[in-house]
Design a protein around this motif. Structure first.
Motif, PDB file in Angstrom:
ATOM      1  N   GLU A  74     -17.987 -56.660  -8.127  1.00 18.99           N
ATOM      2  CA  GLU A  74     -19.066 -57.076  -7.220  1.00 18.99           C
ATOM      3  C   GLU A  74     -18.667 -56.963  -5.755  1.00 18.99           C
ATOM      4  N   GLY A  83     -20.202 -50.721  -1.334  1.00 17.59           N
ATOM      5  CA  GLY A  83     -21.312 -49.912  -1.832  1.00 17.59           C
ATOM      6  C   GLY A  83     -21.963 -50.450  -3.082  1.00 17.59           C
ATOM      7  N   LYS A 138     -24.493 -52.764  -4.910  1.00 12.86           N
ATOM      8  CA  LYS A 138     -25.672 -53.604  -4.685  1.00 12.86           C
ATOM      9  C   LYS A 138     -25.650 -54.782  -5.651  1.00 12.86           C
ATOM     10  N   SER A 139     -25.353 -54.488  -6.919  1.00  6.10           N
ATOM     11  CA  SER A 139     -25.262 -55.547  -7.926  1.00  6.10           C
ATOM     12  C   SER A 139     -24.401 -55.049  -9.073  1.00  6.10           C
ATOM     13  N   THR A 155     -24.820 -51.176  -9.932  1.00  8.12           N
ATOM     14  CA  THR A 155     -25.910 -50.508  -9.215  1.00  8.12           C
ATOM     15  C   THR A 155     -25.472 -50.233  -7.784  1.00  8.12           C
ATOM     16  N   ALA A 174     -25.688 -49.453  -3.757  1.00 12.53           N
ATOM     17  CA  ALA A 174     -26.504 -49.822  -2.602  1.00 12.53           C
ATOM     18  C   ALA A 174     -27.194 -48.573  -2.060  1.00 12.53           C
ATOM     19  N   THR A 175     -28.217 -48.783  -1.252  1.00 11.56           N
ATOM     20  CA  THR A 175     -28.976 -47.670  -0.685  1.00 11.56           C
ATOM     21  C   THR A 175     -28.054 -46.750   0.112  1.00 11.56           C
TER      22      THR A 175
END
Length: 857
Positions: A88, A92, A94-95, A221, A223-224
């Motif tokens: 976590e 980079g 996100k989750s 997941t 990150a953008t």
């Protein structure tokens, strides 16, 4: 342009006669196109599934030996929960979410019925996570919230009529536990048949893994703006340890690779049967154009007389073939799409849900279908076209027919004898081979050459064989039977080609029947000779769980129960050579009583001693192993052992061929209790005189575990017979297409033959032959042709099967058994095939106007 117009006129003038040939092209192309569409659709389905179920990056464990496979202990490999917090914090991310998945489970309903798939797809139990929302949607009830809740997929619920509140029992390596259905979730993507159940994370950890604080995977997941590859590098920087990291694309590729082998085998097997149908279709097309050319001899002669060249006549026939190929292929591609949809519906009815929304028709499919149909049709018509070009104007005007082929018959006969002899020599060499690889090569050569030889020599065999069949079958029908026999003998080339089409399919049927029957007979004999155990316990889903094993061991009337485990290892022989992924059998010493193995050297009982093992004599010869040598065995997921060779067993068997034995107590010294493999099967011996009671008691003991089967030796033999029978039935079903095309060939031959003999039929009717006698004559002619093809096919197939069995004898399957009832049924069935094929031609012949028929030129 004149040639094209002539070809178009002739094609549409004889469109009725072309119809059956077009159907043969259609069926052949449809099988090929349908196979390609079906397998491409399967690939699309799995691609979507793997892409949807894969996170941007997935972290999963590796085994201690670097092997990614789940060990045979029923417990998935795990990751520590502490790794989740590290992931976590990676740049980079996100989750990240930890999850639990196990496929070594069985789920049963309140009536003790297995909720798993019947098509071989797994039962998957896991924790419900946010990542599952990518592929699942809760359509009824709610997600699991505690230890008494379970959520099931909608397909399984519909199939087994499950509702909210129903109780399910999950059988896992850690024990059995029950929960009530709290929700039902539907797949957003196509479910390929798996049964899926979800628990909350804590329950999944405790009940599936045996402890909390661990996961089987972590879904990450991005990150953008962070690519999957960059995210993978970032996670790898913080996730130190024996972990496997995969991007979404890599995970999808790995999943695709897992199912790709199965799909490829299915694809090429179906294409192989399609190829057989294409080969049979070639005979139909050759016959059709040969007869059409013969019937148009006068017309062709007139064309030559007014200035048409041989090339123009030749080209005219080939253009007709081109038109036939194009029309048949276009219809075949369309029919192939329909066939693929039908296969998808069939698979769905068997539990593998395939959506027509995923129907995939690549541009290569119609291209391949069209090319195949056109090329095959034109090539098949080439020889008739050449014959048409050789027709001289004067011979045609005298209605002398096609040129005499006495020389061609002699050449054909010599070539046929040579090819058949070469094929027979290949089959004989296959039976004399000492190694299966060498024998397989000779068998393949023998099959191909003997098949071609029989096809070439068929017209010459037709004279003698048809006379024999006529003497046995037709003479009882008096003059009508004799006329049917003479009609079949009138054109041996036509009869030979028509019979050859049926011969190919029936030869394969006979060959596979001999091989299948010999396999069953050999295995049965080996079981009688080698297996001493009264009962065998098999699992249909994963290893045998400890709770089921305890139930077995407490069964009354049992003298002993034998455990049987498969242990994977890297083995290094005394000569220094190493081999990966070897499987050793870890069993109780009583297994030496349950399976009687011939010992070449040493004492098999000693192989079950401390740090001892046995090897097969093939392995011993290859690596120079002798009794007393030491083997280095590096167990997968375990430690490395030095084991002494105490026995060398004979590999002249088909039960446990090549097996290496060791004691379970020896294996336990090199595995932790959690990593020790579970039993893949078990054996039991009844007390003297208590066999029936023990059999019933064993079944009662395992009644709560429907994934296990108790078989006595009779059951086991029947089970083996049923498995071979099911496989043969599938093959026979695929061969049915080739036989259907062959039947069309008989129909087409008779139909064109009736047209060819129109005046003759009219004259016979005029001198007193009744319609009933005429129809009977045509039906009997069809029966003779069908029996001729069947006789050649069955004889050839039994020769192939006998040679194949000799190769199987090298693998321990030493009994040759000819399934005479099957052979007889197929032969008699061929007569009915002939009757069926003659229905329409005989009906049309019977309806002919006598005066019009006599006036026909």
């Amino acid at each position: 342009m004149t040639v094209l117009k002539t070809s178009l006129r002739n094609f549409f003038a004889h469109k009725g006669r072309m119809a059956l040939s077009a159907i043969a092209v259609l069926l052949s192309v449809a099988f090929v196109s349908g196979t390609l569409v079906f397998t491409d659709t399967m690939n699309t389905t799995f691609d979507k599934l793997f892409a949807a179920t894969s996170a941007d990056v997935t972290v999963s464990p590796k085994s201690a030996e670097g092997d990614d496979e789940t060990p045979q202990n029923g417990r998935p490999e795990t990751l520590p929960a502490s790794l989740l917090s590290k992931v976590e914090k990676a740049q980079g991310v996100k989750s990240a979410e930890g999850g639990v998945v196990s496929m070594s489970v069985t789920v049963v309903d309140a009536g003790n019925k297995n909720m798993g798939s019947s098509n071989g797809a797994p039962t998957i139990a896991g924790s419900w996570t946010q990542g599952d929302l990518r592929t699942m949607e809760i359509t009824s009830g709610h997600a699991p919230r505690g230890p008494t809740d379970v959520m099931v997929d909608a397909d399984t619920a519909e199939k087994h009529k499950l509702e909210i509140g129903d109780e399910l029992r999950t059988i896992a390596v850690t024990g059995d536990f029950t929960a009530k259905i709290s929700g039902i979730a539907s797949f957003k993507v196509t479910n390929p048949g798996a049964a899926v159940v979800y628990f909350d994370t804590a329950t999944a950890q405790r009940e599936l893994l045996g402890r909390t604080g661990e996961f089987t995977h972590i879904a990450v997941t991005a990150a953008t703006g962070v690519s999957d590859e960059q995210l993978k590098r970032n996670v790898a920087a913080v996730a130190e340890g024996p972990y496997k990291l995969q991007t979404q694309a890599e995970a999808a590729d790995a999943g695709r690779e897992d199912v790709g082998g199965f799909l490829d085998v299915m694809k090429y097997a179906m294409l192989g049967f399609a190829g057989i149908a294409v080969l049979v279709g070639i005979f139909l097309i050759v016959n059709t154009f040969s007869m059409l050319v013969a019937q148009r001899t006068r017309e062709i002669g007139l064309m030559r007389a007014i200035g048409s060249s041989r090339k123009q006549v030749n080209r005219s026939v080939l253009i007709e073939a081109l038109l036939l190929g194009i029309i048949g292929s276009i219809a075949g591609v369309a029919a192939g799409v329909g066939l693929a949809i039908g296969l998808m519906e069939l698979m769905s009815s068997m539990g593998m849900n395939l959506s027509t929304q995923d129907l995939t028709v690549k541009w290569t499919t119609p291209a391949v279908g069209l090319l195949l149909g056109v090329v095959v049709t034109v090539l098949a018509a080439y020889i008739p076209a050449r014959r048409a070009g050789k027709v001289s104007p004067m011979a045609a005007l005298r209605d002398a027919g096609t040129p005499a082929d006495g020389k061609a018959g002699l050449v054909r006969g010599i070539l046929g004898v040579v090819l058949t002899g070469a094929g027979g020599a290949g089959l004989w060499l296959a039976t004399r081979a000492d190694q299966a690889t060498e024998g397989s090569m000779w068998l393949g050569i023998g099959v191909v050459l003997s098949l071609i030889g029989f096809i070439v020599i068929g017209p010459l065999l037709a004279g003698g064989v048809v006379r024999v069949i006529g003497a046995v079958v037709l003479r009882v029908f008096g003059p009508v039977g004799r006329m049917a026999e003479r009609n079949a003998l009138r054109n041996p080339r036509r009869t030979g080609a028509t019979g050859a089409a049926l011969m190919i399919g029936l030869a394969l049927v006979a060959c596979l029947s001999v091989v299948g029957s010999s396999m069953v007979a050999s295995a049965t004999e080996e079981l009688d000779k080698s297996v001493g155990a009264d009962f065998i316990v098999q699992s249909t889903n994963g290893p045998i769980m400890p709770q089921a094993q305890k139930a077995l061991e407490k069964t009354p009337g049992i003298a002993h129960v034998t455990e049987y485990k498969g242990v994977k290892a890297k083995i290094t022989a005394p000569d220094g050579t190493s081999s990966q992924d070897n499987w050793l059998v870890a069993a109780d010493p009583t297994y030496a009583q349950d399976l009687r193995r011939e010992t070449v050297a040493g004492d098999l009982k000693a192989a079950y001693g401390k740090d001892a093992m046995s090897v097969g004599d093939d392995y011993a010869r290859k690596h120079g192993v002798e009794v007393g040598d030491t083997m280095t065995v590096a167990f997968t997921n375990g430690d490395t052992a030095k084991l002494r060779v105490a026995a060398i067993t004979s590999d002249d068997t088909n039960v446990d061929k090549g097996a290496m034995y060791m004691a379970i107590t020896t294996a336990e010294r090199y595995f932790t209790p959690e990593r020790m493999p579970k039993n893949i099967m078990m054996f039991a011996e009844a007390k003297e005189g208590e066999e029936k009671a023990a059999y019933a008691a064993l079944k009662d003991a395992l009644a709560a575990y429907p994934q296990y089967r108790v078989l006595d030796q009779t059951d086991f033999k029947q089970d083996l017979k049923d498995q071979v029978g099911q496989l043969l039935n599938i093959v026979y079903g695929l061969l049915a297409l080739a036989i259907i095309v062959a039947v069309l060939g008989v129909v087409n031959t008779l139909a064109l033959s009736v047209v060819e003999r129109t005046r003759e039929i009219g004259l016979m009717r005029a001198i007193g032959l009744s319609r009933r006698q005429l129809r009977r004559m045509i039906r009997l002619e069809s029966v003779v042709i069908a029996l001729f093809g069947a006789l050649l096919g069955l004889g050839l197939g039994m020769g192939w099967g006998t040679a194949a069995q000799k190769l199987l004898a090298l693998e321990g399957l030493g009994v040759l058994e000819i399934p005479w009832p099957t052979i007889l049924y197929v032969f008699v069935g061929s007569a009915f095939v002939g009757l069926f094929a003659a229905l329409v031609p005989a009906f049309r012949a019977g309806r002919m106007n006598v005066l019009n028929a006599i006036a026909t030129e």
